[in-house]
Design an enzyme around this catalytic site. Structure first.
Site, PDB file in Angstrom:
ATOM      1  N   ASP A 192       0.338  -0.865   0.102  1.00  0.00           N
ATOM      2  CA  ASP A 192       0.041  -0.199   0.163  1.00  0.00           C
ATOM      3  C   ASP A 192       1.046   1.414   0.238  1.00  0.00           C
ATOM      4  OD1 ASP A 192      -2.369   1.440   0.151  1.00  0.00           O
ATOM      5  OD2 ASP A 192      -3.147   0.944   2.095  1.00  0.00           O
TER       6      ASP A 192
ATOM      7  N   ASP B 243      -3.334   7.098  -3.702  1.00  0.00           N
ATOM      8  CA  ASP B 243      -3.941   6.338  -2.717  1.00  0.00           C
ATOM      9  C   ASP B 243      -3.612   5.248  -3.721  1.00  0.00           C
ATOM     10  OD1 ASP B 243      -3.797   4.686  -0.742  1.00  0.00           O
ATOM     11  OD2 ASP B 243      -5.445   5.286   0.249  1.00  0.00           O
TER      12      ASP B 243
ATOM     13  N   HIS C  19     -12.299   5.311   0.402  1.00  0.00           N
ATOM     14  CA  HIS C  19     -12.479   5.994   1.192  1.00  0.00           C
ATOM     15  C   HIS C  19     -12.227   7.656   0.403  1.00  0.00           C
ATOM     16  CE1 HIS C  19      -8.251   6.220   1.795  1.00  0.00           C
ATOM     17  NE2 HIS C  19      -8.729   5.223   0.954  1.00  0.00           N
TER      18      HIS C  19
ATOM     19  N   HIS D 149      -8.300  10.071   4.916  1.00  0.00           N
ATOM     20  CA  HIS D 149      -9.629   9.085   5.701  1.00  0.00           C
ATOM     21  C   HIS D 149     -10.998  10.201   5.550  1.00  0.00           C
ATOM     22  CE1 HIS D 149      -7.490   5.645   5.871  1.00  0.00           C
ATOM     23  NE2 HIS D 149      -8.758   5.080   5.292  1.00  0.00           N
TER      24      HIS D 149
ATOM     25  N   GLU E 149     -10.949   0.145  -2.759  1.00  0.00           N
ATOM     26  CA  GLU E 149     -10.246  -0.818  -2.510  1.00  0.00           C
ATOM     27  C   GLU E 149     -10.770  -2.006  -2.121  1.00  0.00           C
ATOM     28  OE1 GLU E 149      -7.585   0.464   0.656  1.00  0.00           O
ATOM     29  OE2 GLU E 149      -8.304   2.294   1.722  1.00  0.00           O
TER      30      GLU E 149
ATOM     31  N   GLU F  12      -6.077  -0.865  -5.136  1.00  0.00           N
ATOM     32  CA  GLU F  12      -6.634   0.226  -5.350  1.00  0.00           C
ATOM     33  C   GLU F  12      -5.888   0.425  -5.912  1.00  0.00           C
ATOM     34  OE1 GLU F  12      -5.318   1.734  -1.233  1.00  0.00           O
ATOM     35  OE2 GLU F  12      -7.169   2.945  -1.028  1.00  0.00           O
TER      36      GLU F  12
HETATM   37 CO    CO Z   1      -6.623   3.218   0.737  1.00  0.00          CO
END
Ligand code: CO
Length: 294
Positions: free
Chosen positions: A84, A95, A155, A163, A188, A279
């Site tokens: 990640d 992200d 998110h 977030h 994700e 993601e």
């Molecule tokens: Co994320």
């Protein structure tokens, strides 16, 4: 969104995508997790980005948030490895995550989260209901006979805020709200061979400054001063261990007692199922711009 902001997201996304692929190439049996994470974070800076949150590699039944401390000796062997990566440019965050199967035996599990992500991204346009996205993810993952992790979700990506709204679920939550132009968010899906529920387990390596309170201890003040340079974004305890050594434990104890720190312990599948993740980040204009693709 103005053009300048848009370009910052695009730049963050390009770097995140490059670093994800670079990181993926380093995940090999015998390599140390902590070394790979260091190299990934160095690459972000080398390419002109800033670290939006510590790079994390979560193994097997750990779905997310594994971020080793400085002396951690964990090595790659035959695990399912989720990588990640978060990059920001002036607070505008990209992200992205991917999974590497070092066991060579769980290609279906990897495909399930990847295909679920593709299905969800294909659907995304202004006006679509949030529950429809969750439903598509759920359907795709169960088609592979795995379970989506229900208590993890995509998110919104805010300015210096990883977030925020909207929350993009990995199943049909019945959420009738829609996503609209101007929103920026990550999708994700996680697929599990187990039940698909995670809980917090083990020692946290990722932290965030929640509120600043005065302290008179010089060591704690020094550590807090460094933490403030992260602009409210998550950080790794390992970064501070490198800089301050064992003093960090003392400072963290005090900061925790004062209620200054939020911690993010590893998230582990309750039934010890193996977990994969995929993601991407999206800017929603008149159509979806997936800005973390290569
Ligand atoms: Co994320």
């Amino acid at each position: 969104m103005d053009e300048e902001t848009f370009q910052k997201y695009i730049k963050a996304g390009k770097i995140a995508a490059q670093v994800r692929e670079f990181g993926k190439s380093l995940i090999k049996p015998g390599a140390k997790v902590v070394d790979v994470l260091d190299q990934i974070e160095n690459k972000i800076k080398e390419l002109g980005g800033e670290i939006a949150f510590p790079a994390q590699i979560s193994l097997n039944e750990t779905a997310a948030h594994f971020c080793p401390l400085l002396n951690d000796q964990t090595e790659f062997k035959d695990q399912i490895c989720k990588l990640d990566v978060g990059v920001h440019i002036d607070g505008y965050i990209a992200d992205t995550a991917t999974t590497v199967d070092l066991s060579g035996q769980h290609q279906d599990l990897i495909k399930a989260s990847q295909e679920a992500l593709n299905k969800a991204l294909d659907l995304i346009k202004p006006g679509i209901k949030i529950k429809e996205i969750g439903k598509a993810i759920h359907e795709e993952i169960t088609r592979y006979n795995f379970a989506p992790i229900k208590n993890l979700s995509g998110h919104g990506l805010g300015h210096f805020d990883i977030h925020t709204k909207p929350s993009i679920p990995n199943y049909d939550t019945g959420d009738e709200r829609t996503i609209e132009e101007g929103m920026v968010f990550a999708v994700e899906p996680f697929a599990s061979t187990g039940k698909g529920v995670v809980y917090e387990s083990g020692e946290a390596g990722v932290f965030m400054l929640e509120n600043k309170k005065p302290t008179r201890n010089p060591i704690t003040r020094q550590v807090l001063k460094e933490i403030e340079t992260y602009n409210g974004l998550p950080f790794a305890k390992r970064w501070l261990e490198k800089k301050f050594g064992a003093k960090v434990n003392f400072a963290f104890r005090e900061l925790k007692q004062l209620g200054c720190l939020k911690e993010f312990p590893p998230l582990v599948d309750e039934s010890k199922g193996l977990v994969s993740q995929a993601e991407h980040s999206v800017i929603l204009k008149d159509k979806a711009i997936v800005f973390t693709r290569i």
